[in-house]
Structures are given as C-alpha cells and as structure tokens.
Design an enzyme around this catalytic site. Structure first.
Site, PDB file in Angstrom:
ATOM      1  N   GLN A 111     -22.308  11.316 -21.596  1.00 18.37           N
ATOM      2  CA  GLN A 111     -23.548  10.537 -21.613  1.00 18.37           C
ATOM      3  C   GLN A 111     -23.989  10.278 -20.169  1.00 18.37           C
ATOM      4  O   GLN A 111     -23.206   9.762 -19.365  1.00 18.37           O
ATOM      5  CB  GLN A 111     -23.294   9.206 -22.319  1.00 18.37           C
ATOM      6  CG  GLN A 111     -24.499   8.676 -23.034  1.00 18.37           C
ATOM      7  CD  GLN A 111     -24.114   7.689 -24.129  1.00 18.37           C
ATOM      8  OE1 GLN A 111     -22.964   7.528 -24.477  1.00 18.37           O
ATOM      9  NE2 GLN A 111     -25.098   7.016 -24.661  1.00 18.37           N
ATOM     10  N   CYS A 148     -17.956  13.044 -32.215  1.00 16.36           N
ATOM     11  CA  CYS A 148     -17.135  14.062 -32.876  1.00 16.36           C
ATOM     12  C   CYS A 148     -17.457  14.227 -34.363  1.00 16.36           C
ATOM     13  O   CYS A 148     -17.339  15.333 -34.892  1.00 16.36           O
ATOM     14  CB  CYS A 148     -15.658  13.807 -32.624  1.00 16.36           C
ATOM     15  SG  CYS A 148     -15.004  12.278 -33.276  1.00 16.36           S
ATOM     16  N   HIS A 152     -16.059   7.654 -35.814  1.00 20.24           N
ATOM     17  CA  HIS A 152     -15.398   7.401 -34.528  1.00 20.24           C
ATOM     18  C   HIS A 152     -16.491   6.810 -33.637  1.00 20.24           C
ATOM     19  O   HIS A 152     -17.184   7.507 -32.916  1.00 20.24           O
ATOM     20  CB  HIS A 152     -14.848   8.707 -33.941  1.00 20.24           C
ATOM     21  CG  HIS A 152     -14.378   8.555 -32.524  1.00 20.24           C
ATOM     22  ND1 HIS A 152     -13.321   7.764 -32.152  1.00 20.24           N
ATOM     23  CD2 HIS A 152     -14.838   9.101 -31.372  1.00 20.24           C
ATOM     24  CE1 HIS A 152     -13.161   7.817 -30.856  1.00 20.24           C
ATOM     25  NE2 HIS A 152     -14.074   8.617 -30.349  1.00 20.24           N
ATOM     26  N   ARG A 162     -27.304   8.154 -27.234  1.00 22.36           N
ATOM     27  CA  ARG A 162     -26.220   8.875 -27.916  1.00 22.36           C
ATOM     28  C   ARG A 162     -26.760  10.077 -28.677  1.00 22.36           C
ATOM     29  O   ARG A 162     -26.123  11.109 -28.760  1.00 22.36           O
ATOM     30  CB  ARG A 162     -25.546   7.948 -28.922  1.00 22.36           C
ATOM     31  CG  ARG A 162     -24.561   7.042 -28.280  1.00 22.36           C
ATOM     32  CD  ARG A 162     -23.796   6.309 -29.344  1.00 22.36           C
ATOM     33  NE  ARG A 162     -22.591   5.774 -28.756  1.00 22.36           N
ATOM     34  CZ  ARG A 162     -21.559   5.373 -29.431  1.00 22.36           C
ATOM     35  NH1 ARG A 162     -21.551   5.446 -30.734  1.00 22.36           N
ATOM     36  NH2 ARG A 162     -20.503   4.880 -28.828  1.00 22.36           N
ATOM     37  N   ARG A 164      -4.800   2.867 -31.163  1.00 21.07           N
ATOM     38  CA  ARG A 164      -5.157   1.629 -30.453  1.00 21.07           C
ATOM     39  C   ARG A 164      -4.912   0.413 -31.341  1.00 21.07           C
ATOM     40  O   ARG A 164      -4.391  -0.611 -30.893  1.00 21.07           O
ATOM     41  CB  ARG A 164      -6.644   1.669 -30.053  1.00 21.07           C
ATOM     42  CG  ARG A 164      -6.935   2.649 -28.928  1.00 21.07           C
ATOM     43  CD  ARG A 164      -8.429   2.809 -28.708  1.00 21.07           C
ATOM     44  NE  ARG A 164      -8.700   3.601 -27.521  1.00 21.07           N
ATOM     45  CZ  ARG A 164      -9.785   4.358 -27.342  1.00 21.07           C
ATOM     46  NH1 ARG A 164     -10.714   4.399 -28.286  1.00 21.07           N
ATOM     47  NH2 ARG A 164      -9.963   5.040 -26.237  1.00 21.07           N
TER      48      ARG A 164
HETATM   49  P1  NAD Z   1     -15.494  16.139 -18.589  1.00 21.16           P
HETATM   50  O1  NAD Z   1     -16.905  16.149 -18.144  1.00 21.16           O
HETATM   51  O2  NAD Z   1     -14.413  15.697 -17.670  1.00 21.16           O
HETATM   52  O3  NAD Z   1     -15.101  17.625 -19.118  1.00 21.16           O
HETATM   53  C1  NAD Z   1     -15.922  18.403 -19.904  1.00 21.16           C
HETATM   54  C2  NAD Z   1     -15.662  19.842 -19.514  1.00 21.16           C
HETATM   55  O4  NAD Z   1     -16.366  20.687 -20.440  1.00 21.16           O
HETATM   56  C3  NAD Z   1     -16.140  20.199 -18.114  1.00 21.16           C
HETATM   57  O5  NAD Z   1     -15.056  20.703 -17.348  1.00 21.16           O
HETATM   58  C4  NAD Z   1     -17.220  21.266 -18.362  1.00 21.16           C
HETATM   59  O6  NAD Z   1     -17.250  22.272 -17.351  1.00 21.16           O
HETATM   60  C5  NAD Z   1     -16.764  21.836 -19.705  1.00 21.16           C
HETATM   61  N1  NAD Z   1     -17.814  22.525 -20.431  1.00 21.16           N
HETATM   62  C6  NAD Z   1     -19.112  22.179 -20.630  1.00 21.16           C
HETATM   63  N2  NAD Z   1     -19.745  23.102 -21.376  1.00 21.16           N
HETATM   64  C7  NAD Z   1     -18.823  24.049 -21.670  1.00 21.16           C
HETATM   65  C8  NAD Z   1     -18.866  25.260 -22.411  1.00 21.16           C
HETATM   66  N3  NAD Z   1     -20.002  25.679 -22.992  1.00 21.16           N
HETATM   67  N4  NAD Z   1     -17.738  25.990 -22.517  1.00 21.16           N
HETATM   68  C9  NAD Z   1     -16.595  25.596 -21.916  1.00 21.16           C
HETATM   69  N5  NAD Z   1     -16.487  24.450 -21.200  1.00 21.16           N
HETATM   70  C10 NAD Z   1     -17.588  23.703 -21.078  1.00 21.16           C
HETATM   71  O7  NAD Z   1     -15.471  15.266 -19.927  1.00 21.16           O
HETATM   72  P2  NAD Z   1     -14.174  14.600 -20.586  1.00 21.16           P
HETATM   73  O8  NAD Z   1     -13.963  13.235 -20.034  1.00 21.16           O
HETATM   74  O9  NAD Z   1     -13.071  15.571 -20.564  1.00 21.16           O
HETATM   75  O10 NAD Z   1     -14.700  14.399 -22.093  1.00 21.16           O
HETATM   76  C11 NAD Z   1     -14.907  15.509 -22.919  1.00 21.16           C
HETATM   77  C12 NAD Z   1     -15.472  15.068 -24.248  1.00 21.16           C
HETATM   78  O11 NAD Z   1     -14.466  14.375 -24.987  1.00 21.16           O
HETATM   79  C13 NAD Z   1     -16.669  14.110 -24.145  1.00 21.16           C
HETATM   80  O12 NAD Z   1     -17.618  14.456 -25.127  1.00 21.16           O
HETATM   81  C14 NAD Z   1     -16.029  12.753 -24.470  1.00 21.16           C
HETATM   82  O13 NAD Z   1     -16.978  11.850 -24.993  1.00 21.16           O
HETATM   83  C15 NAD Z   1     -15.040  13.199 -25.523  1.00 21.16           C
HETATM   84  N6  NAD Z   1     -13.979  12.237 -25.862  1.00 21.16           N
HETATM   85  C16 NAD Z   1     -13.658  12.137 -27.166  1.00 21.16           C
HETATM   86  C17 NAD Z   1     -12.677  11.254 -27.572  1.00 21.16           C
HETATM   87  C18 NAD Z   1     -12.360  11.145 -29.045  1.00 21.16           C
HETATM   88  O14 NAD Z   1     -11.548  10.298 -29.466  1.00 21.16           O
HETATM   89  N7  NAD Z   1     -12.972  11.965 -29.877  1.00 21.16           N
HETATM   90  C19 NAD Z   1     -11.994  10.477 -26.625  1.00 21.16           C
HETATM   91  C20 NAD Z   1     -12.327  10.632 -25.285  1.00 21.16           C
HETATM   92  C21 NAD Z   1     -13.343  11.519 -24.901  1.00 21.16           C
END
Ligand code: NAD
Length: 327
Positions: free
Chosen positions: A96, A136, A189, A102, A165
């Site tokens: 974000q 998700c 979620h 969102r 958690r």
């Molecule tokens: P981040 O920005 O650190 O990493 C994302 C990565 O995705 C980057 O390295 C980027 O280069 C890569 N990327 C983007 N487009 C791509 C593509 N088409 N192909 C391959 N790679 C690609 O983000 P993060 O902190 O690692 O978070 C990742 C996701 O996980 C976010 O959407 C975050 O909200 C989500 N998340 C989910 C949960 C959950 O419980 N579901 C918990 C924490 C984070």
C-alpha cells in the site's frame, strides 16, 4: 544461480520443492524459516528484481551448512526457477502506498496475478499454490478465476498468522504454552476477522472458565480486547518497522509442511467457499484440513449465532470488494 553443497546434518523432506515468488521481506523470511525448519529439500526463490533475488539466494545458501536438514537453495530473476515445484507460495506484489486505498492496492495486485499466474502454471503445472500477498482473500478468488484451478489447490494463508497471534496472547494471559491454546481467528484476513470464542479452550477447559489464582481471567470485555488486539496487530508492527515478516514467514513454512508431509493438519487457511455456512464464491478462512494435494476439507466449524452473523458480515465485505474489482 548458486547451488552450494547442501548441509549434511538431518534430512529435509526428500524430493520436495518449495518455490517462493517474491524476494521481499515476506518471501525471504518464509524461505529462511523453511530452510531452518527443513520444510522442503529444495527452496527456490524468484523475483522480478534479479539483483535482489540473486543476492537473497546467495545469502540464504551461504547458511545451509547450519540448517537443520540438507536443503538446496537456488533461484533468481528467471521464472524458470519455480519449475517442477510441489508448492508455490506467492508473496510478490505491491505494498500500500501513501494515499492508496486497499481497493486500489487489490486492483494492482490482481493485475500482477493476471500476468504471473499463467506463467507460473506453465512452469509448475502440478503445484499447490498458496497466496500470501494481500488482500489475500480477494486475491485467492481472483487467482482461482484466472487459473481455473480447483479451490483445493489455490488458497491463501488467510488467518493462520492471525490465529498464531491470538494463541500467543491467550497463552500469555493464561500462563500456559501456546500449544495448549485451542482457538482460531476466522473470516477475512483483515478488519472483519473474529475469534470463534464459543469453541475456544485451554487444554480441555472452555476459555471463559479458565482461572488464574481462583479468578476467571477471560471476561467478555477482556476477550473483546484480545480480539481487537489481534486485528490491530499488523498495524502496530508496521508502524514500528514498516512490514510484518517473521511471523508470516513461519506461518507460511508451517502450511508448506502440512502440504509436503501430507499431515492433514487443521489450519485456518482461506479457500473459495462452496456452500459452507451458506457462503459460496467468496474466499475466507475457516479451519480446514491441509494435506497432500492441498485443502482436503473446509470444516463447518460449530459457531454460535453471533459468530455466524460475523462470518456473513465478513463474507459480505469481501463480496463487495470482489464486485468493485469486477471479479
Ligand atoms: P516487499 O515489497 O518487501 O516484497 C515484494 C516483492 O515482490 C518485491 O521484491 C518485488 O520485486 C516482488 N514483485 C513484485 N511484482 C512481482 C512479480 N510480478 N513477479 C515476481 N516478483 C514480484 O513486500 P513484503 O513486505 O514482502 O510483502 C509482500 C506481500 O505480503 C504484501 O502484499 C503484504 O501485504 C503481504 N503480507 C501478507 C501477510 C498475510 O498474513 N497474508 C502478512 C504480511 C505481509
């Protein structure tokens, strides 16, 4: 990319390949957790940013001497890294940005999935796909539509993290180990998720009857406070360090193990529902049996009337998001 000699102590599940898509905070934490826990015998990392992916692969691979089991780590900026994976976990996507809603974020990440999913399936046609990228639940419904895979083979980590958690907070307050707390967060979620208190126990004791020094500790007010704390947990961590990564990394590795070890473990993952509790066509989390091949059964967890109403509220919120995105 580099494939250094594997560590020889212990054995990870032999012949099992985990591919992690996205080498950001979450993807690398998940790969690191999987490496340490020996969740798979081969961990491959892929990211559109080759320099980042290759550096992360090297850093992980340099530690394999000390992993609990023999694990190969490889990958980089070529999507062929995922070839033949048994499980593909998707953490790729945009975060974000300031001022972005969102829903806007959801639209951006749906467009990424539209490009990504067909290419992943070309390389790993038999894999089980686990989405972690947010939102998700919405992305699970989108990815199912894009790929046409059965909902058993494409689902998301859902409230597995939120449940961890919840159990951590309850264990701390009850003075017991986390593994002795039996309680789940279900639904979206996100903001409309909620705990199923009606079935929550500590050991065999219903949660409201648990006492510390002769006094009940879990009143309606304290339970409501705990539920709020779980829902707000990510905001608190993100405010302090910009992302959440370690606990989701461990949660993801745990899901991968349930799949690769054919455990039939009950975990609150998010799948597109097909009539459970009267809900169809929306992905949300309910305790589900996760084992070989994916989600084997979504359990119709007993809930009281208030909890059923909360579940339908969560489903309705998600349905509106899907409708706004044209999914
Ligand atoms: P981040 O920005 O650190 O990493 C994302 C990565 O995705 C980057 O390295 C980027 O280069 C890569 N990327 C983007 N487009 C791509 C593509 N088409 N192909 C391959 N790679 C690609 O983000 P993060 O902190 O690692 O978070 C990742 C996701 O996980 C976010 O959407 C975050 O909200 C989500 N998340 C989910 C949960 C959950 O419980 N579901 C918990 C924490 C984070």
């Amino acid at each position: 990319m580099a494939t250094p000699p594997a560590a020889m102590s212990g054995t990870a599940r032999s012949g099992t390949k985990l591919a992690v898509v996205g080498a950001g905070s979450v993807g690398t934490s998940l790969a690191y957790a999987a490496l340490i826990r020996g969740s798979a015998s081969h961990v491959a990392l892929y990211d559109v940013n080759p320099a980042k992916a290759e550096a992360e692969v090297l850093d992980l691979a340099h530690g394999t001497q000390f992993s609990a089991a023999a694990v190969t780590v490889d990958g980089g900026g070529d999507i062929a890294a995922v070839a033949g994976a048994d499980v593909v976990v998707i953490t790729a996507g945009a975060k974000q940005s300031p001022g972005q809603t969102r829903l806007d974020l959801a639209g951006t990440n749906v467009r990424i999935l539209e490009q990504l999913m067909p290419r992943l399936i070309d390389h790993a046609p038999d894999a089980v796909y686990v989405l972690v990228t947010n939102p998700c639940d919405v992305l699970t419904a989108a990815a199912r539509k894009i790929t046409g895979l059965p909902s058993s083979r494409i689902f998301s980590s859902g409230t597995v993290l939120d449940t961890s958690r919840l159990r951590w907070l309850l264990a701390h307050r009850a003075g017991v180990s986390v593994s002795s707390v039996h309680a789940s967060m279900v639904g979206e979620h996100g903001d409309t998720e909620f705990p199923v208190w009606s079935g929550a126990t500590i050991g065999p004791v219903p949660i409201r009857e648990w006492t510390v020094d002769g006094a009940r500790v879990f009143t309606d007010a304290s339970l409501a406070g705990t539920a709020r704390e779980v829902t707000q947990a990510a905001y608190k961590v993100i405010a302090g360090k910009g992302a959440t990564n370690y606990a989701i990394g461990l949660s993801g590795a745990r899901i991968v193990e349930a799949l690769l070890r054919a455990e039939n473990a009950v975990l609150p993952v998010s799948t597109v529902l097909d009539g459970q509790h009267g809900i169809t066509g929306v992905a949300l989390s309910l305790p589900s049996v996760v084992g070989r091949g994916g989600v084997r059964t979504v359990l119709e967890t007993p809930m009281d009337d208030g909890e059923i109403a909360s579940l339908h509220h969560s489903a309705e919120t998600l349905r509106q998001s899907l409708a706004s995105l044209g999914i």
